[in-house]
Scaffold this motif. Structure first.
Motif, mmCIF file in Angstrom:
data_model
loop_
_atom_site.group_PDB
_atom_site.id
_atom_site.type_symbol
_atom_site.label_atom_id
_atom_site.label_comp_id
_atom_site.label_asym_id
_atom_site.label_seq_id
_atom_site.Cartn_x
_atom_site.Cartn_y
_atom_site.Cartn_z
ATOM 1 N N THR A 95 14.094 15.099 -29.912
ATOM 2 C CA THR A 95 13.847 14.541 -28.583
ATOM 3 C C THR A 95 15.113 13.927 -27.972
ATOM 4 O O THR A 95 15.096 13.495 -26.821
ATOM 5 C CB THR A 95 12.759 13.442 -28.653
ATOM 6 N N ILE A 96 16.200 13.903 -28.763
ATOM 7 C CA ILE A 96 17.433 13.238 -28.293
ATOM 8 C C ILE A 96 18.462 14.308 -27.916
ATOM 9 O O ILE A 96 18.627 15.275 -28.646
ATOM 10 C CB ILE A 96 18.026 12.362 -29.430
ATOM 11 N N GLU A 101 23.849 12.356 -28.042
ATOM 12 C CA GLU A 101 23.401 11.009 -28.407
ATOM 13 C C GLU A 101 22.850 10.904 -29.819
ATOM 14 O O GLU A 101 22.517 9.823 -30.301
ATOM 15 C CB GLU A 101 22.323 10.546 -27.419
ATOM 16 N N LYS A 102 22.722 12.057 -30.492
ATOM 17 C CA LYS A 102 22.148 12.013 -31.844
ATOM 18 C C LYS A 102 23.062 11.270 -32.811
ATOM 19 O O LYS A 102 24.258 11.515 -32.842
ATOM 20 C CB LYS A 102 21.922 13.442 -32.366
ATOM 21 N N ARG A 103 22.466 10.389 -33.624
ATOM 22 C CA ARG A 103 23.218 9.735 -34.702
ATOM 23 C C ARG A 103 23.040 10.520 -36.002
ATOM 24 O O ARG A 103 23.798 10.354 -36.944
ATOM 25 C CB ARG A 103 22.720 8.293 -34.899
ATOM 26 N N ILE A 104 21.979 11.338 -36.040
ATOM 27 C CA ILE A 104 21.714 12.164 -37.223
ATOM 28 C C ILE A 104 21.612 13.620 -36.777
ATOM 29 O O ILE A 104 20.819 13.949 -35.893
ATOM 30 C CB ILE A 104 20.419 11.709 -37.917
ATOM 31 N N THR A 105 22.453 14.455 -37.359
ATOM 32 C CA THR A 105 22.458 15.879 -37.015
ATOM 33 C C THR A 105 22.334 16.690 -38.299
ATOM 34 O O THR A 105 22.538 16.171 -39.398
ATOM 35 C CB THR A 105 23.763 16.259 -36.287
ATOM 36 N N GLY A 157 11.179 29.491 -40.552
ATOM 37 C CA GLY A 157 11.009 28.130 -40.038
ATOM 38 C C GLY A 157 12.345 27.467 -39.687
ATOM 39 O O GLY A 157 12.421 26.680 -38.748
ATOM 40 N N LEU A 158 13.396 27.790 -40.444
ATOM 41 C CA LEU A 158 14.719 27.232 -40.140
ATOM 42 C C LEU A 158 15.211 27.752 -38.795
ATOM 43 O O LEU A 158 15.790 27.017 -37.997
ATOM 44 C CB LEU A 158 15.724 27.588 -41.244
ATOM 45 N N LEU A 159 14.966 29.038 -38.551
ATOM 46 C CA LEU A 159 15.366 29.606 -37.264
ATOM 47 C C LEU A 159 14.603 28.925 -36.122
ATOM 48 O O LEU A 159 15.198 28.546 -35.096
ATOM 49 C CB LEU A 159 15.130 31.124 -37.249
ATOM 50 N N LEU A 160 13.305 28.745 -36.322
ATOM 51 C CA LEU A 160 12.498 28.057 -35.307
ATOM 52 C C LEU A 160 13.012 26.627 -35.080
ATOM 53 O O LEU A 160 13.109 26.160 -33.937
ATOM 54 C CB LEU A 160 11.028 28.034 -35.752
ATOM 55 N N ALA A 161 13.385 25.959 -36.167
ATOM 56 C CA ALA A 161 13.908 24.587 -36.054
ATOM 57 C C ALA A 161 15.222 24.563 -35.266
ATOM 58 O O ALA A 161 15.500 23.601 -34.546
ATOM 59 C CB ALA A 161 14.098 23.984 -37.441
ATOM 60 N N LEU A 162 16.012 25.623 -35.380
ATOM 61 C CA LEU A 162 17.228 25.726 -34.565
ATOM 62 C C LEU A 162 16.866 25.896 -33.096
ATOM 63 O O LEU A 162 17.431 25.250 -32.210
ATOM 64 C CB LEU A 162 18.071 26.919 -35.013
ATOM 65 N N LEU A 163 15.885 26.770 -32.846
ATOM 66 C CA LEU A 163 15.467 27.009 -31.455
ATOM 67 C C LEU A 163 14.897 25.743 -30.834
ATOM 68 O O LEU A 163 15.058 25.490 -29.640
ATOM 69 C CB LEU A 163 14.430 28.137 -31.392
ATOM 70 N N GLU A 164 14.218 24.935 -31.662
ATOM 71 C CA GLU A 164 13.590 23.694 -31.160
ATOM 72 C C GLU A 164 14.525 22.496 -31.214
ATOM 73 O O GLU A 164 14.116 21.369 -30.947
ATOM 74 C CB GLU A 164 12.347 23.378 -32.009
ATOM 75 N N ASN A 165 15.765 22.728 -31.656
ATOM 76 C CA ASN A 165 16.788 21.665 -31.737
ATOM 77 C C ASN A 165 16.490 20.578 -32.758
ATOM 78 O O ASN A 165 17.032 19.477 -32.664
ATOM 79 C CB ASN A 165 17.045 21.048 -30.357
ATOM 80 N N LYS A 166 15.641 20.883 -33.741
ATOM 81 C CA LYS A 166 15.542 19.977 -34.892
ATOM 82 C C LYS A 166 16.789 20.165 -35.751
ATOM 83 O O LYS A 166 17.300 19.232 -36.349
ATOM 84 C CB LYS A 166 14.291 20.276 -35.707
ATOM 85 N N LEU A 167 17.261 21.401 -35.846
ATOM 86 C CA LEU A 167 18.545 21.701 -36.472
ATOM 87 C C LEU A 167 19.543 21.992 -35.351
ATOM 88 O O LEU A 167 19.192 22.618 -34.353
ATOM 89 C CB LEU A 167 18.427 22.884 -37.430
ATOM 90 N N ASP A 168 20.777 21.540 -35.537
ATOM 91 C CA ASP A 168 21.714 21.530 -34.415
ATOM 92 C C ASP A 168 22.742 22.648 -34.431
ATOM 93 O O ASP A 168 23.187 23.098 -33.376
ATOM 94 C CB ASP A 168 22.437 20.175 -34.388
#
Ligand SMILES: [Zn+2]
Length: 450
Positions: free
Chosen positions: A252-253, A257-261, A297-308
């Protein structure tokens, strides 16, 4: 000599447009629909029709093995393989020999690179049991960060993730970016012993993700996240290999501004546990390649910006070092030459757009490390560029593999996309299969605030 790339499809910052690009004095001087070459003859003109121009990939996790392990690879050989793969900048790990645990040893690596690295470079300071004060002395504008990757914390036992008290101290004191390898060693040991009881020394390779299990990753990642959040400190998680971990991360950030990537690596996005039967030790990595659900799921997490971002964890070993039974075969493999072509297969099959891919391989790497003047195709920025043909199939063979170790987990794979030219600081360093230049890359520079 100035260079003009004509009528090329520029892919940058979420969109694409066809234009001319003028490169002069190491940088992108102008991007316009039609650039006039005033004083013809002093221009190198390149026809970019039908081709794509991307910002070069910035790989934040490579092991180039120099000094001390140069039978596996060195800065010269692996940086050449990198530019052939469209990687124009890299950040390198401290598990060379001796381990990079002092400022003096760190500077020695920069000295080597300043003489023979073809791509731009930065080197991580290592963190271990006895060098906290020394590690904290790095200059943030000059060094990418601090990491434990590839290092043992306590002599030959355990990794930093298993020492929460030390992590507390590190995060309390550090104003640098801290990048970590997140697995729990106690769980890995327990799993190893259980499988040893059944298989002895000959554990089949498909049990690698049962030993380096999802639980080992999740437990360590939760522990690290809790400590980093408490201190609101700058944490980057290397090579996330499970969906369960990706789901612990905030999307959501805005990236700035992310402190954790966190990142995913090419092998975790391309292979799954179904591939152990055929490839065995060739795809033995730490953390392990896990299930198809994790891969997707990792690819989806990239698309959703959970992974940067996307990195390689390029870690060459000789063919001999990858041979033998489970415990003998070393973990890691060479990737820098084939990372972009492999990820472009995901573009071809519709899993990710070209725009989103380069956000993860270039733009957001520049953002999370605050790299100055790279990572985008912008006037005034360094000309670190890849000229790409999306429809020019080729096959990976030992003959066209540039790693010093001379093998690849992608051997015999046919990639649809070919890198035609790579520019580093405006110089063509790779062209039509040939390393062209003896130019050296530059040390990466970073903005102060992490
Ligand atoms: Zn690692």
């Amino acid at each position: 000599m100035k260079t003009i790339i004509r009528n090329v499809c520029i892919v940058n910052e979420g969109s694409r447009k066809t234009a001319d690009v003028l490169i002069a004095n190491e940088r992108i001087e102008k991007i316009e629909t039609s650039i006039q070459a005033i004083g013809a003859g002093s221009f190198n003109e390149i026809n970019g029709e039908g081709l794509y121009l991307l910002p070069g990939m910035i790989d934040d996790q490579v092991h180039f093995r120099e000094p001390g392990l140069t039978h596996k690879g060195n800065i010269f050989s692996e940086s050449r393989a990198a530019v052939a793969g469209g990687i124009t900048s890299y950040m390198e790990m401290p598990n060379t020999v001796p381990n990079t645990l002092t400022l003096e040893l760190l500077e020695e690596k920069y000295q080597i690179a300043s003489k023979n690295s073809m791509a731009n470079y930065s080197f991580f300071m290592g963190i271990s049991q006895n060098n906290l004060e020394e590690a904290l002395k790095i200059n943030n504008e000059d060094v990418c960060g601090i990491t434990d990757d590839g290092l043992y914390f306590n002599n030959d036992k355990g990794i930093l993730a298993n020492y929460p008290d030390y992590l507390e101290k590190l995060f309390a004191k550090s104003n640098a970016l801290v990048a970590l390898h997140s697995e729990d060693d106690c769980i890995i040991h327990h799993n190893t012993n259980e499988l040893r009881k059944i298989y002895g020394e000959d554990i089949p390779f498909q049990f690698h993700p049962a030993i380096r299990s999802e639980e080992a990753c999740v437990v360590a990642t939760k522990r690290i996240l809790e400590i980093a959040k408490k201190h609101n400190n700058r944490l980057h998680l290397f090579h996330i290999s499970t969906v369960a971990e990706a789901n612990l991360l905030d999307n959501t950030i805005p990236i700035q501004e992310k402190r954790i990537t966190a990142e995913a690596c090419v092998h975790h996005l391309f292979f799954s546990d179904k591939d152990y039967e055929q490839l065995g030790a060739k795809i033995k990595w730490n953390p392990a390649i896990k299930t198809q659900e994790d891969r997707d799921g990792l690819l989806l997490a990239l698309l959703e910006n959970k992974l940067d971002i996307i990195a390689t964890d390029h870690a060459p070993h000789t063919v001999q070092e990858k041979n033998g039974s489970y415990f003998k075969a070393m973990s890691g493999g060479p990737l820098v030459q084939h990372a972009l072509p492999a990820m472009l297969e995901l573009v071809h099959n519709g899993s990710i757009s070209l725009e989103k891919l380069i956000e993860k391989t270039s733009h957001h790497v520049a953002e999370i490390y605050r790299i100055k003047e790279r990572g985008y195709i912008r006037e005034g920025y360094y000309a670190d560029l890849v000229l790409l043909d999306l429809n020019n199939p080729w096959q990976v063979t030992p003959a066209n593999t540039l790693y010093k170790c001379q093998w690849s987990p992608f051997e015999n794979t046919c990639f649809k996309s070919k890198i035609i030219k790579t520019f580093v600081n405006g110089n063509i360093v790779y062209e039509d299969g040939i390393i062209r230049s003896d130019q050296v890359g530059k040390r990466l520079k970073f903005s102060k605030n992490r």
